[in-house]
Design an enzyme around this catalytic site. Structure first.
Site, PDB file in Angstrom:
ATOM      1  CD  GLU A 102      -3.053  -1.045   2.203  1.00  0.00           C
ATOM      2  OE1 GLU A 102      -2.845  -0.306   3.180  1.00  0.00           O
ATOM      3  OE2 GLU A 102      -4.096  -1.693   2.046  1.00  0.00           O
ATOM      4  CD  GLU A 144      -4.915  -5.990   2.743  1.00  0.00           C
ATOM      5  OE1 GLU A 144      -5.701  -5.180   3.299  1.00  0.00           O
ATOM      6  OE2 GLU A 144      -3.697  -6.035   3.001  1.00  0.00           O
TER       7      GLU A 144
END
Length: 743
Positions: free
Chosen positions: A179, A250
């Site tokens: 991320e 995710e």
């Protein structure tokens, strides 16, 4: 026919997952041994459970229709000190991956090595802060050196065990960084070069399997950019190259919870809707984060995070199946796998079915056809017409038609079982004579050896060996009156104040209010006075840019009365790292024997008390939980192993504790004579602590009364016009109740 479909699905799973080999990709999907694949994955983090739990967790994930197990790699677990590595016990990643392989599943290895993951310091070792000139996660040579060194060691370990698919192992996908797109702009010109370096470095390790970067829209070729979040079917802009597949790393099955906050729930229907939508929009890999969240044992949580992690996942903290989430997703996976041929080889078209409704249709060269009928209206049912038939779609739902005619599954129609987790009292520690206590000593300035003329930063001082740092000073003045006010500003998490050994008050912050103050009226003695301030951390920060610059601990200390004010911030301070009992391992059998314990209630009623007792393991095989509902804040150990921090006194807005029961793995227990030690920072009552067992009860089933209410179980589904040979008669649709019990 049901039997044939069952064996067909089982054969597909066995043939498709037990023998990995060459892994590549194109714009449609990952390609394993020349076969395009749609894959369902679930995150199970090896250190958040125990090796004894791993086989059962993986087996339940496989039974739930998963093809892949996903895990992060936890750098600060494996290299707690520079050059000193630990891959034993819960840290044995090789054993975990081999268990995945033994059960015929693939593995996605998310190396990071920054992982966030609500894990202490985002997985980065605390010793990195001491590296001269380091800037984490940037185009910085010291950081790149240490990151590269660890990643290389980890990859070489996987290679030596022949765990990559290119070697016949289960690892089909790896991740570098995590991320980074969330923080890249903060690093200005040093962000993009770091991304390019990380991608190039990873590819250069020649693992033989693809690499991904999640939430990194500009992931350099050949690294695949992937999506994280709840609604990637709606929010993902897609791969940054037409030659890369759409991957969802995710898909949050609930959300992490912090102390003082209510749980953030997510329904089985919502997860199924967005998963189906992602597949309908040509996604090919979906990872559920988490599939089993587990437990943050010891001091492994990030700041303010609960010890329990993603308990609302399809497999709960104890490894029990959470229905209907597990079963509903299992049915979804089965329905989508009935559509594999048109999904992977057919052409996709999109047809409007209404203002908020549409169909995603996949047709191959032959008669294979699959359709996903979508109702985006979150408030109303919708009746849609497709291929000369009508379909009733609940609000915000998708119907899957594996033959473009018959509805096999609808994301909003739950036909799986449901269940309630129950807690049963096994033994209560309500007799005072079974407890002993030890009062932690309150150090004063004269008893400290570490000195400084400033307020030291807590993380740099403790090196994360403890949650606790004592700040002490003394002063001599006869002018203070009884109306003095002690004020302490802190960037720690909790603060306890003592004046001349007596407790005067406490204060704490929260994840969303990180700066706080303790302000108390105090009385001082004529002459010398001792002030002792205990700053407590509840995990280290795990996210954001420039973690190496974060400050924790006390910021300002002052005393004021009606006529005088004195700032003690720049003053001679004495420090003690950790608590005496902690440093001497009072929570172990050997360490405990070195202390003089007292009967319960023998000492004065002030914070920082150690309690111990013995107990026998509950009979049976049900999971075990420690009920700490009567305690305040602290940490619990059983037979020397920490089951985690507790903070029962930090209530949610509804006035209840964020967590009351704490997972106690049976592998931590002996049949008899188990040592339970509690460190209670506040004034909790151990007489109401209990050992309980956990099970699933109140099982119910949803009956599909008609074709238009709920589809029958997917395993019994067959299209009305299916022509596959050897499948027997067409199977009529009828009401079903699905009941299945798992330990």
């Amino acid at each position: 026919m049901v039997r044939w479909l069952w064996w067909f699905a089982l054969l597909w799973a066995v043939l498709g997952t037990t023998h990995a080999g060459n892994v590549t990709y194109d714009g449609r999907s990952l390609i394993i041994d020349g076969q395009h694949r749609i894959l369902f994955s679930g995150s199970i983090h090896y250190p958040r459970s125990t090796p004894e739990m791993w086989p059962s967790l993986i087996a339940k994930a496989k039974a739930g229709g998963l093809d892949v197990i996903d895990t992060y790699v936890f750098w600060n677990l494996h290299e707690p000190q520079l050059g000193q590595f630990d891959f034993s016990g819960r840290h044995d990643i090789v054993r975990f991956i081999k268990e995945v392989q033994a059960q015929g599943l693939y593995l996605c290895l998310r190396i990071g090595p920054f992982i966030e993951a609500e894990w202490n310091y985002g997985g980065l070792p605390i010793w990195l802060r001491d590296v001269q000139g380091i800037v984490f996660r940037s185009n910085n040579e010291p950081f790149k050196y240490h990151m590269g060194r660890f990643v290389t060691k980890l990859v070489n370990m996987m290679k030596s065990e022949r765990l990559y698919a290119s070697q016949g192992g289960p690892i089909i996908l790896s991740q570098i960084e995590n991320e980074y797109g969330n923080v890249e702009k903060a690093f200005h010109e040093n962000g993009p070069p770091y991304v390019r370096w990380a991608a190039s470095f990873a590819v250069g390790l020649q693992t033989g399997v693809p690499w991904v970067m999640c939430k990194q829209d500009d992931a350099p070729d050949p690294v695949i950019n992937a999506c994280n979040g709840r609604r990637c079917g709606e929010t993902f802009a897609g791969p940054n190259s037409p030659n890369k597949p759409a991957i969802w790393t995710e898909n949050w099955t609930s959300f992490y919870q912090v102390y003082g906050e209510e749980p953030n729930m997510r329904s089985a229907e919502d997860i199924a809707f967005h998963t189906a939508l992602f597949i309908a929009r040509k996604g090919s890999f979906v990872n559920y984060y988490m599939y089993h969240g587990g437990t943050n044992f010891g001091r492994t949580t990030a700041a303010y995070m609960l010890t329990s992690y993603y308990d609302q996942a399809p497999l709960d903290e104890y490894g029990l199946i959470r229905q209907p989430k597990w079963g509903h997703l299992k049915e979804l996976h089965a329905a989508i796998k009935l559509c594999l041929k048109p999904l992977l080889s057919g052409q996709q078209t999109t047809l409007p079915l209404g203002q908020l409704q549409q169909a995603y249709v996949f047709k191959g060269n032959s008669e294979e056809c699959a359709a996903f009928l979508v109702n985006n209206d979150s408030r109303k049912n919708a009746t849609v017409f497709f291929e000369n038939s009508s379909y009733e779609l609940p609000p915000k739902s998708i119907s899957i038609l594996p033959d473009c005619k018959t509805e096999a599954f609808n994301t909003g129609k739950v036909s799986t079982q449901c269940g309630t987790r129950s807690i049963k009292l096994d033994q209560k520690f309500d007799l005072p004579n079974i407890w002993e206590e030890y009062k932690e000593a309150i150090p004063n300035f004269n008893e400290t050896s570490l000195r400084a003329n400033v307020l030291l930063e807590q993380m740099n001082t403790t090196k994360d060996t403890t949650d606790y740092l004592w700040y002490t000073f003394s002063f001599q003045d006869d002018s203070w009156d009884t109306g003095s006010v002690l004020k302490v500003n802190s960037l720690g998490h909790v603060l306890y104040g003592f004046v001349n050994g007596n407790f005067v008050g406490s204060a704490h912050g929260s994840l969303f209010n990180r700066s706080f103050a303790l302000e108390k009226n105090v009385s001082f003695n004529n002459g010398t006075n001792y002030v002792s301030l205990l700053s407590v951390m509840v995990g280290l920060p795990d996210s954001g840019a420039f973690l190496e610059r974060r400050f924790a601990g006390l910021r300002r200390v002052s005393i004021q009365d009606k006529e005088d004010f004195k700032n003690f911030t720049n003053y001679e301070w004495g420090y003690q790292v950790g608590l005496l009992g902690e440093n001497l391992q009072i929570y172990t059998e050997i360490g405990s024997s070195n202390f003089r314990w007292s009967k319960l209630g023998s000492s004065n009623n002030q914070p920082l008390t150690w309690y111990k007792t013995l107990f026998d393991a509950p009979a049976g095989e049900d999971p075990v939980a420690l009920n700490l509902g009567s305690m305040g804040k602290g940490e619990a150990w059983v037979n020397g192993q920490s089951i985690g921090r507790y903070w029962v006194s930090f209530h949610t807005s509804n006035g209840i504790p964020s967590q009351t029961w704490y997972n106690l793995p049976r592998s931590f227990l002996k049949p008899t004579g188990n040592l339970l030690v509690l460190l209670e920072e506040e004034n909790g009552n151990p007489l109401d602590v209990s050992i309980d067992t956990v099970s699933i009860s109140n099982v119910c089933g949803n009956v599909a009364r008609s074709f238009t209410s709920n589809p029958a179980r997917v395993i019994s589904w067959v299209g009305q016009n299916q022509t596959r040979p050897n499948y027997g008669k067409k199977h009529g649709r009828r009401p079903k109740v699905q009941l299945r019990f798992w330990r």
